[in-house]
Design an enzyme around this catalytic site. Structure first.
Site, PDB file in Angstrom:
ATOM      1  N   GLY A  10      12.518   4.521   0.103  1.00  0.00           N
ATOM      2  CA  GLY A  10      13.230   5.278  -1.127  1.00  0.00           C
ATOM      3  C   GLY A  10      13.308   6.727  -0.729  1.00  0.00           C
ATOM      4  O   GLY A  10      12.618   7.416   0.386  1.00  0.00           O
TER       5      GLY A  10
ATOM      6  N   SER B 124      12.656  10.922  -0.955  1.00  0.00           N
ATOM      7  CA  SER B 124      11.736  11.907  -1.322  1.00  0.00           C
ATOM      8  C   SER B 124      11.308  11.874  -2.643  1.00  0.00           C
ATOM      9  O   SER B 124      12.245  11.762  -3.515  1.00  0.00           O
ATOM     10  CB  SER B 124      11.989  13.126  -0.705  1.00  0.00           C
ATOM     11  OG  SER B 124      10.882  14.272  -1.050  1.00  0.00           O
ATOM     12  N   SER B 125      10.247  11.996  -3.297  1.00  0.00           N
ATOM     13  CA  SER B 125       9.968  12.110  -4.614  1.00  0.00           C
ATOM     14  C   SER B 125      10.287  10.895  -5.454  1.00  0.00           C
ATOM     15  O   SER B 125      10.205  10.767  -6.704  1.00  0.00           O
ATOM     16  CB  SER B 125      10.500  13.288  -5.354  1.00  0.00           C
ATOM     17  OG  SER B 125      10.156  14.357  -4.776  1.00  0.00           O
TER      18      SER B 125
ATOM     19  N   GLY C 280       8.712   7.959  -5.465  1.00  0.00           N
ATOM     20  CA  GLY C 280       7.563   7.496  -5.841  1.00  0.00           C
ATOM     21  C   GLY C 280       6.751   6.394  -4.939  1.00  0.00           C
ATOM     22  O   GLY C 280       5.919   5.633  -5.052  1.00  0.00           O
ATOM     23  N   LYS C 281       7.400   6.397  -3.852  1.00  0.00           N
ATOM     24  CA  LYS C 281       6.876   5.589  -2.624  1.00  0.00           C
ATOM     25  C   LYS C 281       5.154   5.541  -2.585  1.00  0.00           C
ATOM     26  O   LYS C 281       4.537   4.614  -2.479  1.00  0.00           O
ATOM     27  CB  LYS C 281       7.336   5.766  -1.313  1.00  0.00           C
ATOM     28  CG  LYS C 281       8.978   5.551  -1.440  1.00  0.00           C
ATOM     29  CD  LYS C 281       9.504   5.827   0.040  1.00  0.00           C
ATOM     30  CE  LYS C 281       9.088   7.101   0.650  1.00  0.00           C
ATOM     31  NZ  LYS C 281       9.704   8.092   0.064  1.00  0.00           N
ATOM     32  N   SER C 282       4.765   6.717  -2.381  1.00  0.00           N
ATOM     33  CA  SER C 282       3.183   6.812  -1.958  1.00  0.00           C
ATOM     34  C   SER C 282       2.448   6.434  -3.408  1.00  0.00           C
ATOM     35  O   SER C 282       1.440   5.914  -3.203  1.00  0.00           O
ATOM     36  CB  SER C 282       2.955   8.568  -1.886  1.00  0.00           C
ATOM     37  OG  SER C 282       3.625   8.774  -0.668  1.00  0.00           O
TER      38      SER C 282
ATOM     39  N   ASP D 135       4.412  10.629   6.498  1.00  0.00           N
ATOM     40  CA  ASP D 135       3.824  11.758   6.289  1.00  0.00           C
ATOM     41  C   ASP D 135       2.530  11.843   7.201  1.00  0.00           C
ATOM     42  O   ASP D 135       2.355  13.057   7.652  1.00  0.00           O
ATOM     43  CB  ASP D 135       3.570  12.442   4.905  1.00  0.00           C
ATOM     44  CG  ASP D 135       4.999  12.627   4.138  1.00  0.00           C
ATOM     45  OD1 ASP D 135       6.077  12.597   4.793  1.00  0.00           O
ATOM     46  OD2 ASP D 135       5.043  12.592   2.859  1.00  0.00           O
TER      47      ASP D 135
END
Length: 200
Positions: free
Chosen positions: A19, A21-22, A24-26, A46
């Site tokens: 997905g 950036s931003s 919600g993957k992490s 990252d």
């Protein structure tokens, strides 16, 4: 012989969250680690960028170094899975070569490709609130990240919490159909499987 749903290829399982950036993957990855019933390693791209030290590079050298980093990351994921480790990968296919590289490296029946979706206005709102990403990064990635169009399961982080998305993925795992998204894309592209060396 028809493959059974959930049948594996012998290595560790790769749950690949793709997905912008931003998106919600992490957050989903961290929630997954709390609900998965087996041992998993979270491997966010990252973390590999954070390992880097050294002088500031000019743009052309920086671009080449970043590509080497991404290629090394893909091979680290493949190596962990080849050694029998389950991994949750937090990455994005913002350039076509990244997908091609992963298709060549990962055992396709051992990959669960998860599309992490979110609307562009919400991505831009999150990006501004975070303050740690270049302005417009999500917008530049938006059309490219999901361009391949094929997933095993998809989550909408604008409508569902990270915990709900994690439960959706866990509920999907025992009944995931074959061929997997990676198997279909490899067959369509004709990408040869190079893979990672097996652990002895």
């Amino acid at each position: 012989m028809t493959a059974e749903p959930g049948e594996r290829g012998g290595g560790g399982l790769i749950i690949f969250l793709n997905g912008t950036s931003s998106s919600g993957k992490s957050s989903i990855a961290k929630a997954l680690l709390d609900v998965l019933g087996d041992t998993y390693f979270h491997m966010p791209v990252d973390a590999f960028h954070a390992m880097r030290t050294g002088p500031r590079l000019p743009p052309d050298e920086l671009a080449a170094m970043l590509e080497r980093t991404w290629r090394g990351f893909h091979r680290a994921v493949a190596g962990m899975a080849a050694a029998g480790n389950n991994v949750v990968v937090d990455h994005l296919f913002s350039e076509p070569w990244r997908l091609r590289d992963c298709l060549a490296l990962f055992t396709p029946q051992d990959v669960v490709l998860v599309g992490v979706r979110c609307s562009l206005p919400e991505l831009e709102r999150r990006e501004l609130a975070r303050g740690d990403r270049p302005a417009g990064l999500a917008a530049r990635q938006f059309d490219r990240v999901h361009a391949h169009g094929v997933y095993d399961v998809e989550c909408d982080t604008e409508r569902s919490s990270a915990a709900d998305c994690a439960r959706q993925i866990v509920d999907f795992l025992p009944r995931r159909p074959r061929p997997t998204a990676f198997e279909r894309m490899r067959a369509e592209s004709g990408t040869p499987l190079t893979g990672a060396p097996k652990a002895h």
